[in-house]
Scaffold this motif. Structure first.
Motif, PDB file in Angstrom:
ATOM      1  N   TRP A 331      52.562  50.721   6.369  1.00 33.56           N
ATOM      2  CA  TRP A 331      51.301  51.469   6.465  1.00 33.56           C
ATOM      3  C   TRP A 331      51.615  52.957   6.611  1.00 33.56           C
ATOM      4  O   TRP A 331      52.325  53.363   7.528  1.00 33.56           O
ATOM      5  N   PRO A 332      51.097  53.813   5.723  1.00 34.57           N
ATOM      6  CA  PRO A 332      51.481  55.237   5.754  1.00 34.57           C
ATOM      7  C   PRO A 332      50.766  56.021   6.855  1.00 34.57           C
ATOM      8  O   PRO A 332      49.616  55.736   7.192  1.00 34.57           O
ATOM      9  N   VAL A 333      51.469  56.970   7.399  1.00 31.64           N
ATOM     10  CA  VAL A 333      50.867  57.898   8.357  1.00 31.64           C
ATOM     11  C   VAL A 333      49.962  58.855   7.583  1.00 31.64           C
ATOM     12  O   VAL A 333      50.363  59.397   6.546  1.00 31.64           O
ATOM     13  N   ALA A 334      48.752  59.022   8.059  1.00 31.56           N
ATOM     14  CA  ALA A 334      47.783  59.900   7.386  1.00 31.56           C
ATOM     15  C   ALA A 334      46.642  60.196   8.351  1.00 31.56           C
ATOM     16  O   ALA A 334      46.615  59.694   9.481  1.00 31.56           O
ATOM     17  N   ASP A 335      45.702  60.986   7.907  1.00 33.04           N
ATOM     18  CA  ASP A 335      44.524  61.321   8.707  1.00 33.04           C
ATOM     19  C   ASP A 335      43.419  60.312   8.377  1.00 33.04           C
ATOM     20  O   ASP A 335      42.756  60.423   7.340  1.00 33.04           O
ATOM     21  N   TYR A 336      43.232  59.321   9.262  1.00 33.56           N
ATOM     22  CA  TYR A 336      42.238  58.274   9.030  1.00 33.56           C
ATOM     23  C   TYR A 336      41.040  58.486   9.958  1.00 33.56           C
ATOM     24  O   TYR A 336      41.153  59.082  11.038  1.00 33.56           O
ATOM     25  N   ARG A 337      39.906  57.926   9.533  1.00 32.48           N
ATOM     26  CA  ARG A 337      38.717  57.864  10.365  1.00 32.48           C
ATOM     27  C   ARG A 337      38.291  56.397  10.439  1.00 32.48           C
ATOM     28  O   ARG A 337      38.177  55.726   9.399  1.00 32.48           O
ATOM     29  N   VAL A 338      38.062  55.911  11.648  1.00 34.98           N
ATOM     30  CA  VAL A 338      37.682  54.516  11.843  1.00 34.98           C
ATOM     31  C   VAL A 338      36.221  54.466  12.274  1.00 34.98           C
ATOM     32  O   VAL A 338      35.815  55.134  13.244  1.00 34.98           O
ATOM     33  N   ARG A 339      35.428  53.690  11.544  1.00 35.04           N
ATOM     34  CA  ARG A 339      33.996  53.565  11.825  1.00 35.04           C
ATOM     35  C   ARG A 339      33.622  52.088  11.898  1.00 35.04           C
ATOM     36  O   ARG A 339      34.438  51.210  11.639  1.00 35.04           O
ATOM     37  N   PHE A 340      32.358  51.836  12.212  1.00 35.95           N
ATOM     38  CA  PHE A 340      31.838  50.471  12.230  1.00 35.95           C
ATOM     39  C   PHE A 340      30.577  50.412  11.364  1.00 35.95           C
ATOM     40  O   PHE A 340      29.991  51.438  11.022  1.00 35.95           O
ATOM     41  N   ARG A 341      30.174  49.213  11.016  1.00 37.93           N
ATOM     42  CA  ARG A 341      29.043  49.018  10.114  1.00 37.93           C
ATOM     43  C   ARG A 341      27.751  49.602  10.675  1.00 37.93           C
ATOM     44  O   ARG A 341      27.461  49.471  11.862  1.00 37.93           O
ATOM     45  N   ILE A 342      27.005  50.243   9.784  1.00 37.25           N
ATOM     46  CA  ILE A 342      25.652  50.667  10.147  1.00 37.25           C
ATOM     47  C   ILE A 342      24.639  50.047   9.196  1.00 37.25           C
ATOM     48  O   ILE A 342      23.431  50.172   9.383  1.00 37.25           O
ATOM     49  N   GLY A 343      25.157  49.379   8.133  1.00 40.62           N
ATOM     50  CA  GLY A 343      24.283  48.729   7.156  1.00 40.62           C
ATOM     51  C   GLY A 343      24.304  49.460   5.820  1.00 40.62           C
ATOM     52  O   GLY A 343      24.335  50.692   5.764  1.00 40.62           O
ATOM     53  N   GLY A 344      24.332  48.673   4.751  1.00 43.33           N
ATOM     54  CA  GLY A 344      24.264  49.251   3.411  1.00 43.33           C
ATOM     55  C   GLY A 344      25.598  49.620   2.803  1.00 43.33           C
ATOM     56  O   GLY A 344      25.644  50.100   1.658  1.00 43.33           O
ATOM     57  N   GLU A 345      26.714  49.432   3.517  1.00 46.83           N
ATOM     58  CA  GLU A 345      28.026  49.795   2.968  1.00 46.83           C
ATOM     59  C   GLU A 345      28.392  48.878   1.787  1.00 46.83           C
ATOM     60  O   GLU A 345      27.994  47.716   1.750  1.00 46.83           O
ATOM     61  N   ARG A 346      29.150  49.446   0.866  1.00 42.28           N
ATOM     62  CA  ARG A 346      29.694  48.681  -0.254  1.00 42.28           C
ATOM     63  C   ARG A 346      31.209  48.889  -0.293  1.00 42.28           C
ATOM     64  O   ARG A 346      31.726  49.907   0.189  1.00 42.28           O
ATOM     65  N   ALA A 347      31.913  47.943  -0.881  1.00 37.81           N
ATOM     66  CA  ALA A 347      33.369  48.053  -0.994  1.00 37.81           C
ATOM     67  C   ALA A 347      33.840  47.280  -2.217  1.00 37.81           C
ATOM     68  O   ALA A 347      33.167  46.354  -2.691  1.00 37.81           O
ATOM     69  N   LYS A 348      35.014  47.660  -2.713  1.00 38.42           N
ATOM     70  CA  LYS A 348      35.622  46.952  -3.839  1.00 38.42           C
ATOM     71  C   LYS A 348      37.061  46.612  -3.472  1.00 38.42           C
ATOM     72  O   LYS A 348      37.944  47.473  -3.538  1.00 38.42           O
ATOM     73  N   PRO A 349      37.314  45.355  -3.022  1.00 30.80           N
ATOM     74  CA  PRO A 349      38.696  44.961  -2.746  1.00 30.80           C
ATOM     75  C   PRO A 349      39.576  45.228  -3.961  1.00 30.80           C
ATOM     76  O   PRO A 349      39.111  45.166  -5.115  1.00 30.80           O
ATOM     77  N   ARG A 350      40.838  45.538  -3.696  1.00 31.95           N
ATOM     78  CA  ARG A 350      41.747  45.949  -4.763  1.00 31.95           C
ATOM     79  C   ARG A 350      41.770  44.973  -5.930  1.00 31.95           C
ATOM     80  O   ARG A 350      41.851  45.381  -7.089  1.00 31.95           O
ATOM     81  N   GLU A 351      41.684  43.662  -5.647  1.00 35.22           N
ATOM     82  CA  GLU A 351      41.793  42.662  -6.710  1.00 35.22           C
ATOM     83  C   GLU A 351      40.476  42.437  -7.454  1.00 35.22           C
ATOM     84  O   GLU A 351      40.437  41.673  -8.423  1.00 35.22           O
ATOM     85  N   ARG A 352      39.378  43.073  -7.026  1.00 34.28           N
ATOM     86  CA  ARG A 352      38.071  42.871  -7.666  1.00 34.28           C
ATOM     87  C   ARG A 352      37.799  43.932  -8.733  1.00 34.28           C
ATOM     88  O   ARG A 352      38.309  45.058  -8.676  1.00 34.28           O
ATOM     89  N   ARG A 353      36.954  43.574  -9.680  1.00 37.40           N
ATOM     90  CA  ARG A 353      36.584  44.517 -10.739  1.00 37.40           C
ATOM     91  C   ARG A 353      35.337  45.322 -10.380  1.00 37.40           C
ATOM     92  O   ARG A 353      35.108  46.403 -10.919  1.00 37.40           O
ATOM     93  N   HIS A 354      34.508  44.749  -9.502  1.00 35.88           N
ATOM     94  CA  HIS A 354      33.251  45.414  -9.154  1.00 35.88           C
ATOM     95  C   HIS A 354      33.089  45.473  -7.642  1.00 35.88           C
ATOM     96  O   HIS A 354      33.613  44.621  -6.910  1.00 35.88           O
TER      97      HIS A 354
END
Length: 407
Positions: A331-354
């Motif tokens: 896992w690379p060292v970088a400037d990350y921000r950690v949040r939690f769900r507020i509703g309406g988020e979308r994501a595309k796992p690396r292996e998915r096309r959409h």
């Protein structure tokens, strides 16, 4: 060792000091008596005289936690657990008179085989992984023997005024019931024998529970442990109850009342999409899809002040509710921000096309409903790169981070 300043713990402390056993005397201040401060001073002075390190710890007793006596006991044991390190042993000064009282109290409350096994001389204390243990080296001694020892060695001890309060069940047994029984039967010796026999039976029941747990696909989860619901349901009712008791014992949880156990079985077998949550001791029985979960109790969750936490990805990040986020290998060292769900988020796992809604993805990845608002969302440069330990996106590293509960 637990040192209240009473006769029993005063004798045990003196014995340990004479034998030069390395020990720390721990006084738990419950705040229930106006004399508690003076008792603490007495204990500290005696410990200093014997050359024993002393620690005082204040606790808050929850009267809703099983009543005054049980609430004080639970608060005391939680404090001991907090003060102990991995591999430490807790020594308590219970004796055979205490054992007889405990046996009769549990009998009158309708306890089963495990409860009537009363207090063992040795048991694992708290989480097994910490290798803490509890010892009762005076359990086969009588109170009269302890009194004789104290007089010979001119010990001084505290007399707690609450010991004469007959509204407390244990005191009623000690002062009104046991003296009459002892006139005809050697109750301490009989209780010791009965308890040993019952503990043997309890050990056999635990062995059966362990075998049934394995038959039911027992496995560790990111939060608690689970078994296969179909296999569990195929057992007889008696074995389902025994499995639950054995499962709780493995987690170091106190045994629930029989009514709660029946409710747990009923709700575990509920039809439809019900997601039952039944409190059993310090654990919660939950059901999700084809698995039955036994988990710690979840603390109330209110997200993060400010909406996010900064993380450089190099070490452990503490999260609300006793969770943590850690970097996985590579896992690379970088400037990350950690949040939690507020509703309406979308994501595309690396292996998915959409991309899909995060709500749907959490269902697909079989994250139990009670954890979905708590899963950390890791962002870098404003882009979502990982969702807990479930998946990474095309913008993320090769593997998701480690997300774990600090039980």
């Amino acid at each position: 060792m637990g040192y209240s300043g009473g006769l029993d713990s005063s004798v045990l402390l003196h014995l340990l000091a004479r034998a030069q056993v390395p020990v720390t005397a721990v006084y738990i201040h419950h705040g229930l008596s106006t004399d508690a401060g003076a008792w603490q001073d007495h204990c500290q002075a005696v410990a200093a005289q014997l050359g024993v390190p002393f620690v005082a710890h204040h606790v808050q007793v929850d009267l809703g936690d099983g009543g005054l006596e049980q609430g004080a006991r639970n608060a005391r044991y939680r404090a001991f657990d907090q003060l102990m390190g991995a591999g430490d042993q807790l020594l308590l000064a219970h004796h055979s008179d205490d054992q007889a009282e405990t046996f009769l109290l549990r009998l009158l409350r309708g306890a089963g085989v495990r409860g009537l096994g009363a207090m063992p001389e040795y048991r694992v204390f708290g989480d097994r992984s910490t290798e803490k243990s509890l010892l009762r080296p005076l359990l086969k001694a009588t109170r009269s023997e302890l009194e004789s020892y104290a007089r010979v060695h001119e010990l001084t001890w505290i007399e707690d005024e609450s010991n004469t309060d007959l509204a407390i069940d244990r005191n009623y047994l000690r002062n009104r019931v046991l003296p009459f029984i002892n006139e005809r039967w050697p109750v301490q010796a009989r209780v010791v024998q009965a308890s040993e026999n019952l503990r043997e039976a309890a050990d056999l029941l635990q062995d059966l529970a362990n075998e049934d747990l394995q038959r039911c696909g027992y496995q560790r989860e990111s939060f608690g442990h689970s078994v296969d619901l179909v296999s569990f349901s195929s057992l007889t009712e008696a074995r389902r109850k025994n499995l639950l008791r054995g499962w709780l014992a493995l987690q170091g949880s106190r045994m629930p009342e029989a009514l709660h156990l029946v409710q747990a079985l009923q709700q575990a077998g509920a039809v439809g999409d019900a997601a039952p949550e039944v409190v059993l001791g310090e654990r919660v029985l939950r059901r999700y899809r084809d698995r039955l979960f036994l988990t710690p109790q979840l603390q109330p969750f209110h997200g993060i002040d400010g909406g996010e936490i900064q993380w450089d990805g190099s070490g452990e990040l503490d999260l609300p509710g006793n969770w943590a986020l850690l970097p996985s290998q590579g896992w690379p060292v970088a400037d990350y921000r950690v949040r939690f769900r507020i509703g309406g988020e979308r994501a595309k796992p690396r292996e998915r096309r959409h991309s899909q809604t995060l709500k749907k993805l959490l269902q697909e990845y079989s994250l139990p409903p009670w954890l979905r608002d708590r899963v950390p969302l890791v962002y870098r440069n404003g882009a979502l790169v990982a969702v807990g330990n479930l998946f990474v996106t095309g913008d993320g590293p090769a593997e998701p981070p480690i997300w774990r509960f600090l039980d």
